[in-house]
Design a protein around this motif. Structure first.
Motif, PDB file in Angstrom:
ATOM      1  N   GLY A  55      28.443  57.859  63.503  1.00  0.00           N
ATOM      2  CA  GLY A  55      29.727  57.332  63.974  1.00  0.00           C
ATOM      3  C   GLY A  55      30.701  57.195  62.819  1.00  0.00           C
ATOM      4  O   GLY A  55      31.880  57.530  62.942  1.00  0.00           O
ATOM      5  N   LEU A  56      30.202  56.730  61.687  1.00  0.00           N
ATOM      6  CA  LEU A  56      31.030  56.621  60.485  1.00  0.00           C
ATOM      7  C   LEU A  56      31.483  58.001  60.020  1.00  0.00           C
ATOM      8  O   LEU A  56      32.638  58.207  59.635  1.00  0.00           O
ATOM      9  CB  LEU A  56      30.225  55.920  59.383  1.00  0.00           C
TER      10      LEU A  56
ATOM     11  N   THR B 241      35.768  62.037  59.294  1.00  0.00           N
ATOM     12  CA  THR B 241      36.157  63.447  59.331  1.00  0.00           C
ATOM     13  C   THR B 241      37.170  63.757  60.423  1.00  0.00           C
ATOM     14  O   THR B 241      37.931  64.703  60.307  1.00  0.00           O
ATOM     15  CB  THR B 241      34.917  64.351  59.537  1.00  0.00           C
TER      16      THR B 241
ATOM     17  N   PHE C  59      31.958  60.647  61.949  1.00  0.00           N
ATOM     18  CA  PHE C  59      33.009  61.124  62.857  1.00  0.00           C
ATOM     19  C   PHE C  59      34.338  60.427  62.564  1.00  0.00           C
ATOM     20  O   PHE C  59      35.410  61.034  62.626  1.00  0.00           O
ATOM     21  CB  PHE C  59      32.625  60.887  64.324  1.00  0.00           C
ATOM     22  N   ASN C  60      34.240  59.142  62.228  1.00  0.00           N
ATOM     23  CA  ASN C  60      35.456  58.390  61.908  1.00  0.00           C
ATOM     24  C   ASN C  60      36.128  58.954  60.654  1.00  0.00           C
ATOM     25  O   ASN C  60      37.341  59.094  60.598  1.00  0.00           O
ATOM     26  CB  ASN C  60      35.104  56.918  61.711  1.00  0.00           C
TER      27      ASN C  60
END
Lengths: 231, 234
Positions: free
Chosen positions: B26-27, B32, B29-30
């Motif tokens: 999740g981090l 990039t 995706f946040n």
């Protein structure tokens, strides 16, 4: 430490879990309303197409993305996009005449035929949206006819006023998915930006709380088990 | 409360590592964003006007066993063809339910050949690499596990190891892949627990872990609130 950090992030963990469970439980094709759509609701009798493609290309040399389809069982049209124009145009596939925009009556006929459950449910509401639409509709599709059915999920079809195509299908399953998505990525207003700073902070705090939690798991469960085995 | 604590501790043992994957990916995706892993670094799109070598034949001369819901005219580098769809479909990876015709002769043309497919692929490519390999995957056999139609893959020798995919029947460029999109896919695999490569996230494994993590979170919150209201031991 785990306890204190969880006072800050605990509720978000609950939201992530609940929303994630919802996302995994429902097929995305159902959520996107694909099951609302009758896949063969208006077929084309090719014998009726007396204004051919090559004539269309001669009359509109700047046309692209040309498709032939039926608006209703008796009305066959070409949809084309002309360079420089923002919206599609319709041309009658029998006479070659440019068509006016889709009327409310036409939109109702299209929606009723396109809705897969039309034998059990009726149209409840019709609204014309020209410049502003609800958040469940992408602005690029405007202007549209919004047609809502009286089924338990408040299914709604959006018919383009310029092309007569069903551009969006929504129901309460999607609306709940959308709400959960906004909470999942911590972007409650737009629901689109996964690179927002709130998500970054929550992920970092969440990771820290997770590591403290994993330490406690090791300390309270695994370490005593290992020690018991050794002794 | 004893049971709440026990549930929380034991569930943390079961779910803990996957929670770490969820948060870490999740981090990722946040940090990039949507575009970084899309594979479109060297993708160009243009709205083309039609340029058929010879005028397309009238559709009322096509030999079709069904009445189509739509007939579209496609143009690739001067070559025009019709796609007659029997049903409306939402995704290119669904089994193509229709027929492809050569628009200039009206003859059924079942597949896109390698020469045309490569020309289509390079038309969508804005980088400076050249094709080093071409491969046709049969339906269901491509790296894109969802794809149920024949699929061309063209490998390009550029700095991002781009691969371009062309639908074997419609000639549509389905997607581009590169190193970044491969990393993004790996992260999605970890986030969706798609360890058996189904291409979906509605799997029993993910639902089970989602439910367990929900119970873990709920027991944690109950424990937290209960401890918060209890006086400190002296």
């Amino acid at each position: 430490m785990h306890k204190w950090v969880m006072w800050i992030i605990g509720l978000q963990f609950l939201i992530w879990s609940l929303s994630g469970l919802y996302f995994s439980a429902f097929d995305i094709h159902y959520i996107h309303g694909e099951t609302l759509h009758n896949p063969r609701h208006a077929v084309v009798d090719l014998a009726q197409v007396t204004y051919p493609f090559h004539q269309l290309l001669e009359d509109y040399p700047n046309a692209s993305d040309i498709a032939l389809y039926a608006l209703t069982d008796s009305k066959i049209v070409y949809r084309m996009r002309v360079k420089g124009a923002s919206k599609a145009r319709l041309v009658d596939a029998q006479t070659g005449e440019l068509q006016a925009t889709i009327t409310q009556q036409q939109a109702l006929k299209i929606a009723k035929a396109a809705f897969s459950d039309n034998s059990n449910h009726n149209i409840q509401k019709v609204i014309y949206l020209s410049e502003d639409g609800p958040s469940e509709l992408a602005p690029r599709h405007l202007p549209v006819w919004q047609i809502q059915f009286d089924d338990p999920l408040s299914s709604t079809l959006y018919i383009s006023q310029t092309s007569g195509e069903v551009v969006t299908r929504r129901h309460d399953g999607w609306r709940l998915f959308d709400l959960f998505w906004r909470l999942h990525i911590l972007d409650p207003f737009e629901g689109e930006n996964i690179s927002n700073p709130w998500l970054l902070i929550a992920a970092l705090v969440g990771l820290f709380s997770l590591f403290t939690g994993l330490f406690l798991t090791w300390y309270s469960l695994l370490r005593p088990a290992i020690q018991r085995r050794r002794s | 409360m004893k049971h709440i604590r026990l549930w929380h501790k034991w569930l943390s043992l079961i779910v803990g590592i996957q929670l770490l994957f969820w948060l870490a990916t999740g981090l990722f995706f946040n940090l990039t964003g949507h575009q970084w892993g899309a594979g479109n670094d060297y993708r160009s799109r243009s709205q083309q006007v039609y340029q058929c070598d010879t005028p397309p034949v009238p559709v009322n001369t096509l030999k079709l066993a069904f009445q189509p819901v739509t007939v579209s005219l496609k143009n690739h580098l001067g070559h025009c063809f019709y796609l007659a769809h029997r049903t409306r479909q939402f995704h290119h990876y669904q089994v193509f339910d229709g027929i492809r015709f050569d628009a200039e002769t009206g003859v059924v043309s079942l597949h896109v050949d390698e020469t045309l497919a490569q020309a289509i692929a390079m038309e969508s490519y804005s980088g400076s690499g050249v094709v080093t390999d071409a491969q046709l995957f049969n339906a269901g056999a491509s790296p894109d596990h969802q794809q149920l139609n024949p699929l061309w893959q063209f490998t390009i020798d550029d700095d991002l190891a781009t691969k371009i995919y062309v639908h074997g029947i419609t000639g549509q460029v389905t997607h581009h892949d590169n190193i970044r999109s491969e990393i993004h896919k790996l992260m999605l695999t970890l986030h969706f627990m798609d360890y058996f490569n189904t291409g979906r996230f509605n799997t029993p494994l993910l639902m089970l872990f989602g439910l367990l993590s929900l119970i873990l979170s709920a027991t944690g919150i109950i424990w937290l609130i209960n401890r918060g209201f209890r006086p400190k031991r002296t």
